[in-house]
Motif scaffolding. Structure first.
Motif, PDB file in Angstrom:
ATOM      1  N   GLY A 144       0.803  -1.203   0.000  1.00  0.00           N
ATOM      2  CA  GLY A 144       0.000   0.000   0.000  1.00  0.00           C
ATOM      3  C   GLY A 144       0.840   1.258   0.000  1.00  0.00           C
ATOM      4  N   LEU A 145       0.195   2.378   0.220  1.00  0.00           N
ATOM      5  CA  LEU A 145       0.836   3.689   0.117  1.00  0.00           C
ATOM      6  C   LEU A 145       2.145   3.777   0.893  1.00  0.00           C
ATOM      7  CD1 LEU A 145       0.693   6.716  -0.742  1.00  0.00           C
ATOM      8  CD2 LEU A 145      -0.653   7.109   1.341  1.00  0.00           C
ATOM      9  N   THR A 217      -6.474  -5.370   3.829  1.00  0.00           N
ATOM     10  CA  THR A 217      -7.365  -4.334   4.332  1.00  0.00           C
ATOM     11  C   THR A 217      -6.899  -2.977   3.822  1.00  0.00           C
ATOM     12  OG1 THR A 217      -7.737  -5.653   6.323  1.00  0.00           O
ATOM     13  CG2 THR A 217      -8.396  -3.337   6.391  1.00  0.00           C
ATOM     14  N   ASP A 218      -7.756  -2.303   3.092  1.00  0.00           N
ATOM     15  CA  ASP A 218      -7.405  -0.988   2.547  1.00  0.00           C
ATOM     16  C   ASP A 218      -8.702  -0.295   2.130  1.00  0.00           C
ATOM     17  OD1 ASP A 218      -6.002   1.220   1.456  1.00  0.00           O
ATOM     18  OD2 ASP A 218      -4.353  -0.081   0.828  1.00  0.00           O
ATOM     19  N   LEU A 219      -8.560   0.859   1.501  1.00  0.00           N
ATOM     20  CA  LEU A 219      -9.727   1.584   1.021  1.00  0.00           C
ATOM     21  C   LEU A 219     -10.462   0.757  -0.037  1.00  0.00           C
ATOM     22  CD1 LEU A 219      -8.141   5.125   0.647  1.00  0.00           C
ATOM     23  CD2 LEU A 219      -9.892   4.466   2.314  1.00  0.00           C
ATOM     24  N   ARG A 220     -11.774   0.621   0.148  1.00  0.00           N
ATOM     25  CA  ARG A 220     -12.564  -0.128  -0.830  1.00  0.00           C
ATOM     26  C   ARG A 220     -12.427   0.475  -2.221  1.00  0.00           C
ATOM     27  NH1 ARG A 220     -17.307   1.384  -2.692  1.00  0.00           N
ATOM     28  NH2 ARG A 220     -17.644   2.821  -0.954  1.00  0.00           N
ATOM     29  N   LEU A 221     -12.434   1.796  -2.315  1.00  0.00           N
ATOM     30  CA  LEU A 221     -12.356   2.438  -3.620  1.00  0.00           C
ATOM     31  C   LEU A 221     -11.001   2.244  -4.287  1.00  0.00           C
ATOM     32  CD1 LEU A 221     -14.288   5.764  -3.025  1.00  0.00           C
ATOM     33  CD2 LEU A 221     -14.982   3.858  -4.485  1.00  0.00           C
ATOM     34  N   TYR A 222      -9.969   1.983  -3.499  1.00  0.00           N
ATOM     35  CA  TYR A 222      -8.666   1.683  -4.099  1.00  0.00           C
ATOM     36  C   TYR A 222      -8.761   0.404  -4.934  1.00  0.00           C
ATOM     37  CZ  TYR A 222      -3.726   0.397  -4.462  1.00  0.00           C
ATOM     38  OH  TYR A 222      -2.482   0.011  -4.932  1.00  0.00           O
ATOM     39  N   ASP A 223      -9.562  -0.551  -4.479  1.00  0.00           N
ATOM     40  CA  ASP A 223      -9.767  -1.784  -5.239  1.00  0.00           C
ATOM     41  C   ASP A 223     -10.391  -1.483  -6.592  1.00  0.00           C
ATOM     42  OD1 ASP A 223      -9.335  -4.514  -5.271  1.00  0.00           O
ATOM     43  OD2 ASP A 223     -11.159  -5.032  -4.190  1.00  0.00           O
ATOM     44  N   LEU A 224     -11.382  -0.602  -6.618  1.00  0.00           N
ATOM     45  CA  LEU A 224     -12.007  -0.208  -7.882  1.00  0.00           C
ATOM     46  C   LEU A 224     -11.003   0.531  -8.762  1.00  0.00           C
ATOM     47  CD1 LEU A 224     -14.469   0.033  -9.719  1.00  0.00           C
ATOM     48  CD2 LEU A 224     -15.190   2.041  -8.388  1.00  0.00           C
ATOM     49  N   ALA A 225     -10.177   1.373  -8.147  1.00  0.00           N
ATOM     50  CA  ALA A 225      -9.178   2.112  -8.924  1.00  0.00           C
ATOM     51  C   ALA A 225      -8.170   1.160  -9.556  1.00  0.00           C
ATOM     52  CB  ALA A 225      -8.466   3.122  -8.029  1.00  0.00           C
ATOM     53  N   ALA A 273      -2.436   3.590  -7.747  1.00  0.00           N
ATOM     54  CA  ALA A 273      -2.371   2.228  -8.260  1.00  0.00           C
ATOM     55  C   ALA A 273      -1.337   2.108  -9.376  1.00  0.00           C
ATOM     56  CB  ALA A 273      -3.747   1.794  -8.755  1.00  0.00           C
ATOM     57  N   CYS A 274      -1.265   3.127 -10.232  1.00  0.00           N
ATOM     58  CA  CYS A 274      -0.264   3.107 -11.306  1.00  0.00           C
ATOM     59  C   CYS A 274       1.151   3.111 -10.739  1.00  0.00           C
ATOM     60  CB  CYS A 274      -0.462   4.305 -12.229  1.00  0.00           C
ATOM     61  SG  CYS A 274      -1.960   4.238 -13.228  1.00  0.00           S
ATOM     62  N   ILE A 275       1.381   3.895  -9.708  1.00  0.00           N
ATOM     63  CA  ILE A 275       2.706   3.930  -9.088  1.00  0.00           C
ATOM     64  C   ILE A 275       3.020   2.573  -8.468  1.00  0.00           C
ATOM     65  CG2 ILE A 275       4.039   4.966  -7.207  1.00  0.00           C
ATOM     66  CD1 ILE A 275       2.432   7.566  -7.758  1.00  0.00           C
ATOM     67  N   ARG A 276       2.052   2.004  -7.766  1.00  0.00           N
ATOM     68  CA  ARG A 276       2.274   0.693  -7.141  1.00  0.00           C
ATOM     69  C   ARG A 276       2.716  -0.346  -8.166  1.00  0.00           C
ATOM     70  NH1 ARG A 276       1.914  -4.599  -7.186  1.00  0.00           N
ATOM     71  NH2 ARG A 276       0.437  -5.698  -5.865  1.00  0.00           N
TER      72      ARG A 276
END
Length: 315
Positions: A144-145, A217-225, A273-276
């Motif tokens: 994650g971040l 466990t992370d932001l739900r919207l991060y999964d969509l991103a 997400a692109c950076i990851r």
């Protein structure tokens, strides 16, 4: 999926004796992906996927992943549970690696999703999030971040061997994303890696969600991103497909819901997400063993996606 650890037919046949799954008929290594060693296994009774967990998957995390699969499968999500042996065990050791025999699901992964397929994938992701809403397990997001700056430092100037100036460019983008990252939001267990090759389809119908080994466990919207970055571009990250992007979001909105505030948060999450994926692909590009049966993924395809998200709002 990939093959780092080689398993002989003799070793696999002996391994299968622990299970009530018939005798070995054939085995074939799966080259796609970069994380674990995977094989298609056919027996006289059925088909399976054998997974040997490599260094990125800690043995101590396996109960979390397997409990998650059982949980969502019990709630109607097409996810493949592990097969228990005659003594009820699902986690084993093979060739010095933790190993599981996973039920095979029908379907194929699409290389060029249509809007209809993207809509179905978005709906499936929303269904997964609903199923996970009451899942009691938790696992930190090791990618994650907070992990991106250390990973950038470990890659170092070697990234410039992939493309001149890449290290500095990712550093600039990471600083901007970190400053804008949402401080609140709906958190829960997410898939975190729902690429097209982790979604099985028959026509426009989703028949399976697989490869949950980044679930955390992370932001739900991060999964969509993450899913948006994976589904809505060509393989090189050069062309964004608006029809696929709109359909993916529509499917998710119908299945789970998507507010204006959610849409406002997605651009920075997609840049993250692109950076990851640029960083993890860059690390793998620099460090994958030469003799591994594995498909290396181009980190620059995610740098190009990052540029798209930086130039315009794709949500």
């Amino acid at each position: 999926m990939a093959v780092y650890t080689h398993v002989s037919a003799e070793a696999l046949a002996a391994f299968l004796l622990r299970f009530d799954v018939g005798e070995l008929v054939s085995v074939k290594g799966i080259a796609e992906g970069v994380e674990n060693s995977n094989y298609f296994v056919e027996t006289t009774a059925a088909r399976f996927v054998l997974t040997l967990y490599e260094k990125r998957v800690a043995a101590g995390d396996l109960p979390f992943f397997l409990d998650l699969l059982d949980h969502v499968a019990a709630r109607g999500v097409a996810a493949p549970p592990a097969v228990a042996d005659r003594e009820g065990r699902v986690i084993h050791e093979l060739e010095g690696r933790p190993a599981c025999l996973i039920r095979f699901l029908p379907g194929v992964s699409v290389s060029h999703p249509t809007p209809a397929q993207a809509r179905a994938a978005g709906a499936a992701l929303g269904g997964l999030h609903r199923a996970l809403a009451d899942f009691a397990g938790a696992r930190p997001n090791d990618l994650g971040l907070d992990a991106w700056a250390p990973l950038l430092a470990r890659c170092g100037d070697a990234l410039d061997g992939i493309e001149p100036g890449l290290h500095a460019e990712l550093g600039r983008a990471l600083a901007a994303v970190t400053a804008a990252w949402p401080q609140g939001g709906d958190r829960g267990v997410i898939h975190a890696d729902l690429f097209p090759d982790n979604v099985l389809m028959l026509g426009d119908r989703v028949t399976g969600l697989i490869d949950f080994y980044f679930a955390c466990t992370d932001l739900r919207l991060y999964d969509l991103a993450v899913t948006h970055t994976a589904w809505c571009f060509d393989a090189h990250g050069e062309r964004f497909d608006t029809g696929v992007g709109d359909a993916l979001l529509a499917g998710y909105a119908e299945s789970y819901g998507l507010t204006d505030d959610d849409r406002a948060a997605l651009p920075v999450l997609a840049r993250g997400a692109c950076i990851r994926f640029a960083l993890t692909r860059g690390w793998d590009w620099l460090n994958t063993p030469a003799d591994a049966l594995v498909t290396r993924k181009d980190p620059l395809a995610y740098v190009r996606r990052l540029h798209h998200y930086e130039r315009e709002n794709l949500f």
